[in-house]
Motif scaffolding. Structure first.
Motif, PDB file in Angstrom:
ATOM      1  N   SER A  53       0.276  -1.287  -0.010  1.00 38.67           N
ATOM      2  CA  SER A  53      -0.205   0.296  -0.300  1.00 38.67           C
ATOM      3  C   SER A  53       1.088   1.258  -0.143  1.00 38.67           C
ATOM      4  O   SER A  53       1.275   1.187   1.005  1.00 38.67           O
ATOM      5  CB  SER A  53      -0.874   0.308   1.385  1.00 38.67           C
ATOM      6  OG  SER A  53      -1.580   1.313   1.748  1.00 38.67           O
ATOM      7  N   ARG A  78      -2.278   6.885   0.303  1.00 38.00           N
ATOM      8  CA  ARG A  78      -2.647   7.245   1.712  1.00 38.00           C
ATOM      9  C   ARG A  78      -4.138   8.019   1.592  1.00 38.00           C
ATOM     10  O   ARG A  78      -4.473   8.807   2.389  1.00 38.00           O
ATOM     11  CB  ARG A  78      -2.073   8.390   2.590  1.00 38.00           C
ATOM     12  CG  ARG A  78      -0.037   7.956   2.426  1.00 38.00           C
ATOM     13  CD  ARG A  78       1.271   8.924   2.535  1.00 38.00           C
ATOM     14  NE  ARG A  78       1.979   8.613   2.725  1.00 38.00           N
ATOM     15  CZ  ARG A  78       2.761   9.327   3.543  1.00 38.00           C
ATOM     16  NH1 ARG A  78       2.762  10.286   3.238  1.00 38.00           N
ATOM     17  NH2 ARG A  78       3.831   9.145   4.634  1.00 38.00           N
ATOM     18  N   THR A 107      -8.549   3.653   1.281  1.00 35.63           N
ATOM     19  CA  THR A 107      -6.628   2.942   1.079  1.00 35.63           C
ATOM     20  C   THR A 107      -7.075   2.307   2.998  1.00 35.63           C
ATOM     21  O   THR A 107      -6.682   1.570   2.889  1.00 35.63           O
ATOM     22  CB  THR A 107      -5.693   3.076   0.940  1.00 35.63           C
ATOM     23  OG1 THR A 107      -6.030   3.642  -1.103  1.00 35.63           O
ATOM     24  CG2 THR A 107      -4.526   1.946   0.873  1.00 35.63           C
ATOM     25  N   GLN A 108      -6.913   3.497   3.847  1.00 41.61           N
ATOM     26  CA  GLN A 108      -6.699   3.446   4.747  1.00 41.61           C
ATOM     27  C   GLN A 108      -7.631   2.610   5.710  1.00 41.61           C
ATOM     28  O   GLN A 108      -7.696   1.870   6.407  1.00 41.61           O
ATOM     29  CB  GLN A 108      -6.691   4.795   5.409  1.00 41.61           C
ATOM     30  CG  GLN A 108      -5.575   6.157   5.404  1.00 41.61           C
ATOM     31  CD  GLN A 108      -4.044   6.144   5.675  1.00 41.61           C
ATOM     32  OE1 GLN A 108      -3.588   4.527   6.374  1.00 41.61           O
ATOM     33  NE2 GLN A 108      -3.824   5.176   4.427  1.00 41.61           N
ATOM     34  N   ARG A 109      -9.078   2.898   5.214  1.00 41.23           N
ATOM     35  CA  ARG A 109     -10.080   1.672   5.403  1.00 41.23           C
ATOM     36  C   ARG A 109      -9.806   0.333   5.560  1.00 41.23           C
ATOM     37  O   ARG A 109     -10.358  -0.404   6.097  1.00 41.23           O
ATOM     38  CB  ARG A 109     -11.176   2.149   5.435  1.00 41.23           C
ATOM     39  CG  ARG A 109     -11.589   3.191   5.803  1.00 41.23           C
ATOM     40  CD  ARG A 109     -12.760   3.715   5.725  1.00 41.23           C
ATOM     41  NE  ARG A 109     -13.545   4.309   4.406  1.00 41.23           N
ATOM     42  CZ  ARG A 109     -13.469   5.661   3.678  1.00 41.23           C
ATOM     43  NH1 ARG A 109     -13.121   6.634   3.990  1.00 41.23           N
ATOM     44  NH2 ARG A 109     -13.868   6.110   2.217  1.00 41.23           N
ATOM     45  N   GLU A 143      -7.083  -0.863   7.712  1.00 45.18           N
ATOM     46  CA  GLU A 143      -7.837  -1.263   8.922  1.00 45.18           C
ATOM     47  C   GLU A 143      -8.538  -2.347   8.756  1.00 45.18           C
ATOM     48  O   GLU A 143      -8.234  -3.490   9.785  1.00 45.18           O
ATOM     49  CB  GLU A 143      -8.502  -0.271   9.189  1.00 45.18           C
ATOM     50  CG  GLU A 143      -8.157   1.255   9.546  1.00 45.18           C
ATOM     51  CD  GLU A 143      -8.530   2.340   9.744  1.00 45.18           C
ATOM     52  OE1 GLU A 143     -10.177   1.863   9.935  1.00 45.18           O
ATOM     53  OE2 GLU A 143      -8.549   3.322  10.224  1.00 45.18           O
ATOM     54  N   ASP A 195       4.506  -1.381   9.164  1.00 48.32           N
ATOM     55  CA  ASP A 195       4.316  -0.512   8.680  1.00 48.32           C
ATOM     56  C   ASP A 195       6.009   0.226   8.256  1.00 48.32           C
ATOM     57  O   ASP A 195       7.349  -0.930   8.470  1.00 48.32           O
ATOM     58  CB  ASP A 195       3.788   0.471  10.032  1.00 48.32           C
ATOM     59  CG  ASP A 195       2.959   0.089  10.031  1.00 48.32           C
ATOM     60  OD1 ASP A 195       2.142  -0.351   9.022  1.00 48.32           O
ATOM     61  OD2 ASP A 195       2.351   1.331  11.286  1.00 48.32           O
ATOM     62  N   PHE A 235       2.666  -1.087   4.643  1.00 44.20           N
ATOM     63  CA  PHE A 235       1.976  -0.239   5.274  1.00 44.20           C
ATOM     64  C   PHE A 235       2.509   0.758   5.246  1.00 44.20           C
ATOM     65  O   PHE A 235       3.653   1.093   5.346  1.00 44.20           O
ATOM     66  CB  PHE A 235       0.809  -0.024   6.499  1.00 44.20           C
ATOM     67  CG  PHE A 235      -0.177   0.814   6.341  1.00 44.20           C
ATOM     68  CD1 PHE A 235      -1.094   0.243   5.457  1.00 44.20           C
ATOM     69  CD2 PHE A 235      -0.403   1.605   7.235  1.00 44.20           C
ATOM     70  CE1 PHE A 235      -2.353   1.634   5.738  1.00 44.20           C
ATOM     71  CE2 PHE A 235      -1.269   2.838   7.385  1.00 44.20           C
ATOM     72  CZ  PHE A 235      -2.292   2.771   6.739  1.00 44.20           C
ATOM     73  N   PRO A 250       1.580   4.383   6.421  1.00 40.45           N
ATOM     74  CA  PRO A 250       1.294   4.684   7.338  1.00 40.45           C
ATOM     75  C   PRO A 250       0.669   6.913   6.523  1.00 40.45           C
ATOM     76  O   PRO A 250       1.472   6.900   5.977  1.00 40.45           O
ATOM     77  CB  PRO A 250       2.198   5.332   8.785  1.00 40.45           C
ATOM     78  CG  PRO A 250       3.206   4.055   8.479  1.00 40.45           C
ATOM     79  CD  PRO A 250       3.459   4.146   6.937  1.00 40.45           C
ATOM     80  N   PRO A 251      -0.144   7.535   7.639  1.00 38.75           N
ATOM     81  CA  PRO A 251      -0.837   8.361   6.364  1.00 38.75           C
ATOM     82  C   PRO A 251       0.668   9.441   7.515  1.00 38.75           C
ATOM     83  O   PRO A 251       1.044   9.494   8.593  1.00 38.75           O
ATOM     84  CB  PRO A 251      -2.140   8.966   7.383  1.00 38.75           C
ATOM     85  CG  PRO A 251      -2.406   7.707   8.728  1.00 38.75           C
ATOM     86  CD  PRO A 251      -1.202   6.255   7.478  1.00 38.75           C
TER      87      PRO A 251
END
Length: 462
Positions: A283, A286, A290-292, A295, A306, A344, A346-347
């Motif tokens: 991924s 951001r 995609t964040q959802r 999760e 991460d 992943f 992260p934002p």
């Protein structure tokens, strides 16, 4: 009802990012046009070795390029595609019109496209952006798009109006485009597309025939889409008859419109999916969607690794290489413990230094390559349009074939490569905003007896 030419290539296209290119591929396949998507321009001989193919695309990265970089990148690709002899040459853009005078200039790309074919600078270039199937509409030249179930004018869209690279401050595509090109700009609006078919065809053809610039065509519903598709078909047919090439600029709305005109939807041939096995998700997006999805994947049992965007793109080449190698080792270790792993990004952290998007995509591509050198990955999912392109190139993928439609714009594909570890790998390359929250989970589940694909793409495409 018009139909595509019965022999030879029908469409050649260049996509301004990777996931947009797969969007066109699946739309053509849905219209019964077998398509092969290349990462570099193919030769005539290479295309001829796939006699079943009726459309050819090249997945590009021009959405991230400056006009000067476009001047270097696009002319040879356009020339190579034009040389394949398809009667329609399409420069594919995002349905949210991502562009600015400095980055991803649609105006500059259009100028270069017109120069690539004989007579292209003397004829009108049709511009089609609206795609109702993806929650994108144009009315009186103004672009609208959905966000979380609501429809917004693009300059008021919660995501696109504040896009970090190409924020949309004007929803009228003609005004927006006027800052990128000096070509004349005109419009065929929803009123021009209303009335008996023969009258609409006459008006549209007269408007296109009297222009030597860019002509925007509204697409506000299925009927306007069908009539725009009929106009594009007539241009395609005329070029096919004379042995020439018609050019068009637009989103996958170009292919959706042609499919509507031909009355050809639901014709894609589904190929066998591998049994569910190891799935790696990379991924680089951001985006909130995609964040959802990340999760939901972790909640469903994915192991998450991460990365530190700043570390893997550090100014020190040695430090960056070490950071990428460390992340790759973590992913390999995770894959030894689980058959579902998420790498992943992260934002952004408020106040943290900005990270260059291209460098981050290249870092993710390098990490993915290192992982594949050590572990077999039968199914790979990449989130992020730019990241998808760089990962595919890093893995030595030559072309992609459609396996199955999933979320709009992000089908399950099979890789074509000289590398036996990569050839036949299943890939999902998705834009950041595409897919329902359980997208990653359902992709991993594909190939089990009780899992379908009907809800994988419940969210609107980006």
């Amino acid at each position: 009802m018009p139909q595509p030419p019965s022999e030879g290539l029908v469409v050649a296209y260049y996509g301004d990012d990777f996931t947009g290119s797969t969007d066109v591929m699946e739309t053509l396949e849905d219209a019964g046009i077998p398509t092969l998507l290349f990462l570099e321009p193919p030769t005539r001989e290479e295309v001829a070795s796939h006699p079943e193919v009726r459309a050819v695309g090249v997945a590009g990265v021009s959405r991230t390029l400056s006009p000067a970089e476009m001047d270097d990148e696009l002319p040879p690709v356009f020339s190579a595609l034009a040389a394949l002899g398809a009667p329609l040459l399409h420069y594919k853009i995002c349905s949210t019109f991502d562009s600015s005078p400095e980055v991803g200039s649609i105006g500059r790309a259009t100028e270069l496209l017109r120069r690539a074919v004989p007579g292209g600078e003397e004829r009108a270039t049709a511009l089609v952006v609206g795609v109702p199937q993806l929650g994108r509409w144009t009315a009186f030249g103004t672009l609208f798009a959905t966000f979380q179930g609501e429809v917004y004018r693009l300059d008021r869209h919660p995501a696109m109006s504040v896009h970090p690279i190409t924020p949309m401050h004007e929803a009228d595509v003609r005004i927006h485009l006027s800052g990128q090109t000096s070509l004349p700009l005109s419009l065929i609006d929803v009123f021009d597309l209303d009335g008996p078919d023969d009258e609409v065809a006459r008006r549209v053809d007269e408007s296109l025939g009297s222009s030597d610039g860019i002509v925007v065509l509204d697409v506000a519903d299925h009927e306007t889409q069908r009539r725009v598709g009929s106009a594009l078909h007539r241009r395609l047919e005329a070029a096919s008859t004379t042995g020439g090439t018609a050019v068009v600029v637009g989103s996958s709305g170009v292919e959706y419109a042609l499919g509507a005109a031909w009355g050809r939807q639901g014709h894609a041939a589904e190929r066998a999916v591998r049994p569910a096995g190891t799935t790696l998700v990379v991924s680089g997006s951001r985006a909130p969607a995609t964040q959802r999805q990340a999760e939901a994947a972790v909640a469903a049992g994915f192991l998450r690794v991460d990365l530190d965007p700043g570390a893997v793109t550090a100014e020190s080449a040695t430090d960056a290489e070490d950071a990428r190698a460390a992340v790759a080792a973590q992913v390999v270790a995770a894959l030894s413990a689980s058959d579902r792993v998420l790498l992943f990004t992260p934002p952004p952290v408020p106040g943290a230094p900005a990270v260059d998007g291209t460098r981050l995509s290249l870092a993710l591509a390098d990490i993915t390559r290192q992982v594949l050198d050590r572990v077999d990955i039968p199914r790979l999912v990449v989130a992020g349009g730019d990241t998808s392109g760089y990962v595919a190139k890093a893995l030595g993928i030559r072309a992609l074939r459609l396996v199955r439609r999933l979320a709009p714009g992000s089908p399950l594909c099979s890789a074509v490569s000289d590398d036996p570890r990569v050839d036949g790998m299943e890939l999902c390359l998705k834009g950041g905003q595409i897919g329902a929250p359980d997208y990653f989970v359902r992709i991993a589940d594909l190939g089990t007896d009780d899992v379908g694909t009907e809800n994988v793409g419940a969210a609107a495409a980006g």
